[in-house]
Design an enzyme around this catalytic site. Structure first.
Site, PDB file in Angstrom:
ATOM      1  N   ASP A 291     -10.058  18.490 -13.749  1.00 25.62           N
ATOM      2  CA  ASP A 291     -10.212  17.127 -14.249  1.00 25.62           C
ATOM      3  C   ASP A 291     -10.036  17.217 -15.766  1.00 25.62           C
ATOM      4  O   ASP A 291     -10.878  17.757 -16.475  1.00 25.62           O
ATOM      5  CB  ASP A 291     -11.594  16.595 -13.863  1.00 25.62           C
TER       6      ASP A 291
ATOM      7  N   ARG B 177       0.828  -1.212   0.000  1.00 22.80           N
ATOM      8  CA  ARG B 177       0.000   0.000   0.000  1.00 22.80           C
ATOM      9  C   ARG B 177       0.862   1.262   0.000  1.00 22.80           C
ATOM     10  O   ARG B 177       0.408   2.349  -0.304  1.00 22.80           O
ATOM     11  CB  ARG B 177      -0.982  -0.018   1.184  1.00 22.80           C
TER      12      ARG B 177
ATOM     13  N   LYS C  77     -10.135   5.988 -18.973  1.00 21.05           N
ATOM     14  CA  LYS C  77     -10.541   6.499 -20.275  1.00 21.05           C
ATOM     15  C   LYS C  77      -9.357   6.468 -21.244  1.00 21.05           C
ATOM     16  O   LYS C  77      -8.911   5.413 -21.607  1.00 21.05           O
ATOM     17  CB  LYS C  77     -11.142   7.890 -20.104  1.00 21.05           C
TER      18      LYS C  77
END
Ligand code: PLP
Length: 404
Positions: free
Chosen positions: A195, A70, A220
């Site tokens: 964004d 992590r 995307k």
């Protein structure tokens, strides 16, 4: 026509950078490709080795190693370095999804009693996070219409910490004037977050305008193949260090295999986006000329409200075209059903062309009236242009427009 890249040199460099930026060769065993370090944790030789690591550790991955998955992974780290370079940032943090990047970043920036400003034509879940989740922790949000910088500035309060916007926005492809945005934000000492999912670093690099943080849903264009979920935030070393430390707590890490797939996708990012820019512009022009189409939203068209800003600040107008059909909800559905090549699916930015009727996809649970309130018309279609032949796509749209 697509405008020429402002600096050809930079454009050429980004084509090289998508393939090579941040590489530390040779890779283990002289592998050509980036190894996937599929490990949850890391070993220490002995206690002295462990103590030395712990004493030296600052940001998780020191000198190529971490203590636990992590806190860092070499495959993930290599991809972060590449994306940071592509976006002209000092550092990047990969996350498990675009929403993880948005939420982890905002949770890192904001405290109870703070305020943020968001533009309205933005990703629905981002708005939802600000207006409902952050509100629960005493963080207030003011939403302003995308494209209205006066309203945006007027919404800034003494406790405003960040302005959040997309550019281009979804689904109307509104383009924010970043020079003006940054000027306003600097004057009020407020941070800016863009964004930039719809543009990618190929079409625009908001950090070069002085924007503080750029978020991208790697699901995307960056991944580009509709086969993974991931997100990334890019910015200064100090902001990224803070977000990374919060990621250790919030836990929305990107796994090494996904990171590898992103890196593999990045290698063709410049090629794909260039093709998608060109194809989308041609399809937008075709749609605008068609009798059955009442309105096309594409920043590459002169009819788009932000055409001038887009031409100034983008190197391509992107692969998403939104348009309104001459007809109601059902007529629009009949058109969508008559299209053969584009697949009916939400999401965008992959090699496959996707088509959707936002009223029945992202906004299904709302009534026609409620949808109109958030600006989503029943006859709106969103087309995410893939890399198939433009001629094939155009022929398909033409035949489908004759139906119904
Ligand atoms: C898809 C998308 C997101 C969310 O990303 P996920 O990877 O699906 O979590 C955020 N912003 C924009 C503009 C998007 O298109």
């Amino acid at each position: 026509m697509l405008k020429q890249p402002a600096e050809l040199g930079r454009a050429t460099r980004i084509s090289t950078d998508v393939v090579h930026a941040g590489e530390k060769r040779p890779f283990p065993h002289h592998a050509l490709t980036l190894p996937i370090f599929q490990t949850a944790t890391y070993t220490f030789e002995n206690t002295a080795d462990l103590r030395e690591f712990m004493e030296g550790r600052m940001w998780g991955l020191v000198e190529g190693r971490a203590e636990y998955g992590r806190y860092g992974n070499p495959t993930v780290f290599a991809v972060e370095v590449r994306i940071a370079e592509l976006a002209a940032g000092q550092a990047a943090v990969l996350m498990s999804s675009g929403m993880a990047a948005v939420t982890s970043t905002l949770l890192s920036l904001l405290y109870a009693g703070d305020h943020l400003v968001i533009t309205d034509d933005s990703y629905r879940r981002t708005r939802q996070f600000c207006l409902t989740f952050l509100k629960r922790w005493g963080i207030e949000t003011t939403m302003v219409p995308a494209g209205d910088l006066e309203r945006l500035e007027a919404a800034i309060q003494p406790n405003t910490k960040v302005i959040v916007s997309e550019s281009p926005t979804n689904p109307y492809l509104r383009v924010l004037d970043m020079e003006q945005l940054v000027e306003i934000a600097k004057r009020h000492k407020v941070k800016t977050l863009i964004d930039s999912t719809f543009a990618t670093p190929i079409n625009q690099r908001p950090l070069e305008y002085g924007v503080d943080l750029v978020v991208d849903s790697a699901t995307k264009y960056l991944g580009g193949h509709n086969d993974l979920l991931a997100g990334v935030v890019v910015g200064s070393e100090s902001l990224m260090a803070m977000i990374r430390q919060n990621q250790w707590v919030l836990g929305a890490v990107c796994d090494p295999h996904t990171a590898y797939l992103i890196q593999r996708g990045l290698k063709t990012l410049a090629l794909r986006v260039r093709q998608q820019n060109q194809s989308a512009l041609k399809l937008a022009e075709f749609l605008e000329d068609h009798d059955r189409v009442s309105r096309v939203w594409y920043p590459g068209l002169r009819s788009h409200p932000d055409h001038d800003v887009a031409s100034r600040q983008m190197r391509g107008y992107g692969g998403v075209v939104s348009f309104e059909l001459d007809g109601d909800l059902d007529a629009t559905s009949r058109f969508i059903d008559a299209v053969r090549l584009p697949l009916i699916a939400s999401s965008l930015g992959g090699v496959e062309t996707l088509i959707e009727q936002p009223a029945l996809m992202s906004y299904f649970e709302l009534s026609t009236e409620e949808r109109l309130e958030v600006g989503i018309k029943d006859n709106l279609v969103r087309l995410s242009v893939g890399i198939e032949s433009t001629e094939d796509l155009m022929a398909d749209l033409r035949q489908a427009l004759q139906v119904g």
